[in-house]
Design an enzyme around this catalytic site. Structure first.
Site, mmCIF file in Angstrom:
data_model
loop_
_atom_site.group_PDB
_atom_site.id
_atom_site.type_symbol
_atom_site.label_atom_id
_atom_site.label_comp_id
_atom_site.label_asym_id
_atom_site.label_seq_id
_atom_site.Cartn_x
_atom_site.Cartn_y
_atom_site.Cartn_z
ATOM 1 N N ARG A 1 38.386 -12.457 96.164
ATOM 2 C CA ARG A 1 38.723 -13.271 95.000
ATOM 3 C C ARG A 1 40.219 -13.397 94.732
ATOM 4 O O ARG A 1 40.711 -14.467 94.384
ATOM 5 C CB ARG A 1 38.109 -12.621 93.771
ATOM 6 C CG ARG A 1 36.977 -13.425 93.271
ATOM 7 C CD ARG A 1 36.299 -12.759 92.158
ATOM 8 N NE ARG A 1 34.904 -13.076 92.361
ATOM 9 C CZ ARG A 1 33.932 -12.698 91.578
ATOM 10 N NH1 ARG A 1 34.192 -11.956 90.530
ATOM 11 N NH2 ARG A 1 32.712 -13.059 91.822
ATOM 12 N N ARG B 1 37.713 -6.239 92.396
ATOM 13 C CA ARG B 1 36.259 -5.987 92.434
ATOM 14 C C ARG B 1 35.547 -6.907 93.419
ATOM 15 O O ARG B 1 35.785 -8.120 93.452
ATOM 16 C CB ARG B 1 35.669 -6.208 91.042
ATOM 17 C CG ARG B 1 34.158 -6.066 90.989
ATOM 18 C CD ARG B 1 33.657 -6.209 89.572
ATOM 19 N NE ARG B 1 33.916 -7.513 89.030
ATOM 20 C CZ ARG B 1 33.033 -8.509 88.961
ATOM 21 N NH1 ARG B 1 31.809 -8.334 89.432
ATOM 22 N NH2 ARG B 1 33.363 -9.660 88.445
ATOM 23 N N GLU C 1 28.454 -13.855 98.463
ATOM 24 C CA GLU C 1 29.664 -14.201 97.708
ATOM 25 C C GLU C 1 30.877 -13.694 98.484
ATOM 26 O O GLU C 1 30.727 -13.069 99.543
ATOM 27 C CB GLU C 1 29.599 -13.597 96.297
ATOM 28 C CG GLU C 1 28.544 -14.254 95.417
ATOM 29 C CD GLU C 1 28.547 -13.731 93.995
ATOM 30 O OE1 GLU C 1 29.359 -14.193 93.192
ATOM 31 O OE2 GLU C 1 27.736 -12.844 93.700
ATOM 32 N N HIS D 1 39.055 -15.156 88.338
ATOM 33 C CA HIS D 1 38.044 -15.823 89.171
ATOM 34 C C HIS D 1 38.644 -17.131 89.668
ATOM 35 O O HIS D 1 39.230 -17.891 88.892
ATOM 36 C CB HIS D 1 36.772 -16.088 88.356
ATOM 37 C CG HIS D 1 35.579 -16.377 89.213
ATOM 38 N ND1 HIS D 1 35.467 -17.532 89.950
ATOM 39 C CD2 HIS D 1 34.460 -15.663 89.463
ATOM 40 C CE1 HIS D 1 34.312 -17.508 90.622
ATOM 41 N NE2 HIS D 1 33.690 -16.383 90.342
ATOM 42 N N HIS E 1 38.832 -13.072 84.369
ATOM 43 C CA HIS E 1 37.389 -12.911 84.515
ATOM 44 C C HIS E 1 36.930 -11.466 84.285
ATOM 45 O O HIS E 1 35.916 -11.247 83.637
ATOM 46 C CB HIS E 1 37.026 -13.349 85.939
ATOM 47 C CG HIS E 1 35.565 -13.339 86.248
ATOM 48 N ND1 HIS E 1 34.663 -14.144 85.589
ATOM 49 C CD2 HIS E 1 34.846 -12.619 87.157
ATOM 50 C CE1 HIS E 1 33.438 -13.928 86.079
ATOM 51 N NE2 HIS E 1 33.530 -13.007 87.023
HETATM 52 P P1 FAD Z 1 29.385 -6.803 77.984
HETATM 53 O O1 FAD Z 1 28.227 -7.443 78.589
HETATM 54 O O2 FAD Z 1 30.610 -7.609 77.844
HETATM 55 O O3 FAD Z 1 28.957 -6.273 76.545
HETATM 56 C C1 FAD Z 1 29.896 -5.732 75.649
HETATM 57 C C2 FAD Z 1 29.240 -5.600 74.295
HETATM 58 O O4 FAD Z 1 30.069 -4.869 73.406
HETATM 59 C C3 FAD Z 1 28.963 -6.929 73.599
HETATM 60 O O5 FAD Z 1 27.691 -6.838 73.012
HETATM 61 C C4 FAD Z 1 30.043 -6.984 72.515
HETATM 62 O O6 FAD Z 1 29.688 -7.763 71.416
HETATM 63 C C5 FAD Z 1 30.135 -5.510 72.150
HETATM 64 N N1 FAD Z 1 31.373 -5.095 71.503
HETATM 65 C C6 FAD Z 1 32.635 -5.260 71.934
HETATM 66 N N2 FAD Z 1 33.490 -4.685 71.073
HETATM 67 C C7 FAD Z 1 32.760 -4.132 70.087
HETATM 68 C C8 FAD Z 1 33.071 -3.404 68.918
HETATM 69 N N3 FAD Z 1 34.324 -3.119 68.551
HETATM 70 N N4 FAD Z 1 32.064 -2.993 68.119
HETATM 71 C C9 FAD Z 1 30.774 -3.300 68.423
HETATM 72 N N5 FAD Z 1 30.421 -3.990 69.528
HETATM 73 C C10 FAD Z 1 31.410 -4.387 70.351
HETATM 74 N N6 FAD Z 1 29.237 -9.465 87.299
HETATM 75 C C11 FAD Z 1 28.348 -9.312 88.304
HETATM 76 O O7 FAD Z 1 28.148 -8.194 88.783
HETATM 77 N N7 FAD Z 1 27.669 -10.386 88.768
HETATM 78 C C12 FAD Z 1 27.834 -11.650 88.280
HETATM 79 O O8 FAD Z 1 27.187 -12.586 88.706
HETATM 80 C C13 FAD Z 1 28.778 -11.838 87.241
HETATM 81 N N8 FAD Z 1 29.022 -13.063 86.731
HETATM 82 C C14 FAD Z 1 29.828 -13.193 85.647
HETATM 83 C C15 FAD Z 1 29.987 -14.436 85.054
HETATM 84 C C16 FAD Z 1 30.736 -14.567 83.905
HETATM 85 C C17 FAD Z 1 30.895 -15.922 83.263
HETATM 86 C C18 FAD Z 1 31.366 -13.432 83.340
HETATM 87 C C19 FAD Z 1 32.183 -13.544 82.075
HETATM 88 C C20 FAD Z 1 31.264 -12.204 83.947
HETATM 89 C C21 FAD Z 1 30.494 -12.062 85.094
HETATM 90 N N9 FAD Z 1 30.333 -10.827 85.712
HETATM 91 C C22 FAD Z 1 29.451 -10.687 86.752
HETATM 92 C C23 FAD Z 1 30.914 -9.620 85.142
HETATM 93 C C24 FAD Z 1 29.823 -8.902 84.318
HETATM 94 O O9 FAD Z 1 29.052 -9.858 83.649
HETATM 95 C C25 FAD Z 1 30.395 -7.952 83.317
HETATM 96 O O10 FAD Z 1 31.362 -7.131 83.894
HETATM 97 C C26 FAD Z 1 29.296 -7.057 82.755
HETATM 98 O O11 FAD Z 1 28.252 -7.856 82.291
HETATM 99 C C27 FAD Z 1 29.821 -6.172 81.657
HETATM 100 O O12 FAD Z 1 28.737 -5.596 80.993
HETATM 101 P P2 FAD Z 1 29.005 -4.589 79.803
HETATM 102 O O13 FAD Z 1 27.677 -4.194 79.302
HETATM 103 O O14 FAD Z 1 29.948 -3.547 80.229
HETATM 104 O O15 FAD Z 1 29.792 -5.468 78.724
HETATM 105 C C1 SIN Z 2 30.156 -15.425 90.156
HETATM 106 O O1 SIN Z 2 28.993 -15.790 90.050
HETATM 107 O O2 SIN Z 2 31.016 -16.005 90.816
HETATM 108 C C2 SIN Z 2 30.583 -14.204 89.409
HETATM 109 C C3 SIN Z 2 30.179 -13.011 90.148
HETATM 110 C C4 SIN Z 2 30.929 -11.808 89.657
HETATM 111 O O3 SIN Z 2 31.824 -11.893 88.834
HETATM 112 O O4 SIN Z 2 30.616 -10.717 90.164
#
Ligand code: FAD
Ligand code: SIN
Length: 547
Positions: free
Chosen positions: A290, A384, A122, A244, A349
């Site tokens: 990015r 990032r 990437e 993104h 993003h």
């Molecule tokens: P999240 O997975 O967002 O989980 C947060 C949780 O908290 C959810 O369950 C939500 O419901 C809960 N929550 C929020 N507020 C409250 C509240 N007040 N009370 C109770 N529950 C609450 N990163 C990579 O490294 N590689 C990738 O390929 C990649 N692709 C991506 C593609 C997309 C479309 C997106 C949107 C992001 C991508 N990212 C990627 C970024 C990455 O997915 C996120 O940064 C990461 O998954 C965050 O994980 P997390 O557990 O911190 O939060």
């Molecule tokens: C992507 O697949 O382009 C998202 C990867 C990331 O947010 O780290």
């Protein structure tokens, strides 16, 4: 209204990869006499993590072209020198263990015909080092394995209580500002509950929904950040919002489905409607960092051009196999990648900033931890590096568990006058929307203001305009404490976090990484000195400057 009171050893808020993995590891390794509560505001599987496409960084011994030092250098360079060297090194060094442990949890990373792991590329990575699941369904694959483990592994599930459709609305701080738990709100029954624990963990994800155009699902409204800001925790780097470059951009729709950067990693090229290959002069072409690619596309679109991904360089069969969900979603929207270009534009993003923590999730508030996108460990700096986020979630959740499992997790019911006063608020009223305002309309207004004024390009004028417009929404809403629905709590949190982003962006006068000030005299990113690389700044705390 009478209120339920419950006590746990650890409360984890959020069921993304950070929250789920922390819960599993705690249940496997720590003594939790009062059990673990996993609280999530939608269903267990809904979160940003679920939608992750490209993959997760793994610096593995078997990948002979890669090394810790290469990954550290790529991360720091993409972050424009603002990452913390020690944090980057620690997370990189622990990536091999993280990947192996995910595999032990049931994650099936994609392999080639020789049964070797497949690595993809990437933006801003100097070598192929990104592992993926189901081609372009990495987040879904990891989240599913972790949810299955939590539900079906008896040794784990017997220690974890799950509350779905329940959101954390306020942290319970005692007179010494120690965190004693939180107040939760059940979105379906509208009931509040006082939850006590010696350790509270915020794994609530990012802030994408604050912007009109975003790749993030509707749950991503910055709640944990808002709770931490209200509790006066230290907050860091909020001006750095990652846009993104390539979200699917359809006329008549505000939705922005992600077209993974790995599509460019496998050979797709960015062109405009005249077929001009506008990234060709950049040294890294389509795989520049990015922030750079997002600004190039933004500049094309501002000049009235349309931007497309030409995936023909990948080959149809490979595309279908490698990116099955992207292929399917495009087709559902009448874009057949075998003959059509994919229309793309940037979308909010990822939030590089967050609740300031150490790698083990420790915040500035005693007994309060944060992990995942809600936290700011200073891994990412000003921008990032792709696929470093899932890795950070796993490595930091592991460290968090290592740290808190050494603590006494026997709940001690130290509920003082300050805690009781906070709880009292929620028993005296069933919440109110004093002004009967239209919450969805106000949310939409806020998202527009942020997109137009605090987006890919900012100026002091645009930021001040945004602040003044958001203050007007705040006056209309006038509902900073008690709310009566999930939507109201989300709006309250979004307003607070939006102001935090704006304040941080006003304070940083120069452009660097994802923070681009059109009125700045300097663009530091173009001039990174190697001797400044990896020295994380110690700036004013973003939470202390809310207007
Ligand atoms: P999240 O997975 O967002 O989980 C947060 C949780 O908290 C959810 O369950 C939500 O419901 C809960 N929550 C929020 N507020 C409250 C509240 N007040 N009370 C109770 N529950 C609450 N990163 C990579 O490294 N590689 C990738 O390929 C990649 N692709 C991506 C593609 C997309 C479309 C997106 C949107 C992001 C991508 N990212 C990627 C970024 C990455 O997915 C996120 O940064 C990461 O998954 C965050 O994980 P997390 O557990 O911190 O939060
Ligand atoms: C992507 O697949 O382009 C998202 C990867 C990331 O947010 O780290």
């Amino acid at each position: 209204m009478p209120m339920k009171h419950s006590t746990y050893s650890v409360i984890i808020v959020g069921s993304g990869i950070a929250g789920l993995y922390a819960a599993i590891k705690l249940a496997q390794t720590a003594k939790v006499p009062d059990g673990i509560l996993l609280l999530t505001k939608s269903n267990l599987s809904e979160c940003n993590s679920r939608y992750a496409q490209g993959g997760i960084v793994g610096v593995l011994d078997e990948n002979k072209q890669d090394s810790i030092s290469l990954h550290v250098a790529d991360t720091i360079k993409a972050g424009c020198g603002l990452s913390d060297f020690n944090v980057v090194k620690f997370i990189s060094e622990n990536s091999q263990h993280a990947i192996k442990d995910l595999m032990a949890c049931g994650v099936n990373f994609d392999k080639n015909e020789q049964n070797q792991l497949n690595f993809t590329l990437e933006g801003a990575h100097s070598v192929r080092r990104i592992l993926h699941v189901g081609g372009d369904a990495t987040g879904f694959g990891i989240e599913k394995a972790l949810v299955d483990k939590i539900k079906n592994d008896k040794a784990i599930s017997s220690n974890i209580t799950i509350y779905e459709q329940t959101l954390a609305v306020e942290l319970l701080l005692d007179a010494h500002d120690n965190c004693r738990g939180l107040i939760s709100f059940n979105a379906a029954t509208k009931e509040y509950e006082a939850l006590y624990a010696p350790v509270t963990v915020l794994a609530t994800g990012g802030t994408g929904q604050i912007y009109k155009y975003t790749t993030n699902p509707s749950v991503t409204t910055g709640d944990g950040l808002a709770l931490a800001i209200k509790a006066h925790a230290n907050i860091k780097d909020m001006e750095f919002i990652q846009f993104h470059p390539t979200a699917l951009s359809l006329e008549n729709s505000d939705a922005r489905f992600l077209i993974s950067e790995s599509v460019r990693g496998e050979g797709a090229k960015l062109i405009n409607q005249n077929g001009e290959y506008f990234m060709q002069n950049h040294p890294q072409k389509d795989l520049a960092p990015r922030d750079v690619v997002a600004r190039e596309i933004y500049s094309q679109i501002s000049r009235g051009n349309k931007v497309f991904l030409d995936a023909s360089f990948i080959g149809v069969d490979k595309f279908k196999k490698r990116f099955p969900n992207i292929y399917k979603t495009c087709l559902e929207n009448n874009i057949d990648i075998t003959k059509d270009f994919i229309p793309v534009s940037p979308a909010a993003h990822y939030c590089m900033g967050g609740i300031k923590t150490e790698v083990n999730g420790k915040t500035s508030i005693k007994n309060l931890y944060a992990v995942g996108e809600a936290a700011c460990t200073s891994l990412h700096g000003a921008n990032r590096l792709a696929s470093n986020s899932l890795l950070e979630c796993v490595v930091c959740a592991y460290e968090l568990v290592n740290t808190i499992s050494k603590q006494d997790l026997q709940s001690s019911k130290i509920i003082d006058e300050t805690v009781l006063n906070t709880i009292k608020k929620y028993t005296e009223t069933d919440g109110c929307n004093a002004n009967n305002c239209n919450v969805s309309e106000l949310k939409a207004k806020l998202k527009n203001i942020m997109w137009n004024n605090v987006g890919i390009i900012r100026t002091e004028d645009s930021l001040l305009t945004a602040l003044s417009e958001i203050n007007k929404i705040d006056e209309i809403f006038d509902n900073k404490n008690m709310c009566s629905s999930l939507e109201e709590y989300e709006l309250r949190n979004m307003l607070l976090v939006a102001k935090c982003i704006i304040n941080a962006a006003i304070n940083r006068k120069d452009s660097i990484g994802a923070h681009y000030r059109a009125d700045s005299v300097k663009n530091i990113s173009e001039n990174i000195q190697t001797d400044s690389i990896g020295k994380s700044e110690d700036r004013a705390d973003d939470s202390k400057i809310i207007a």
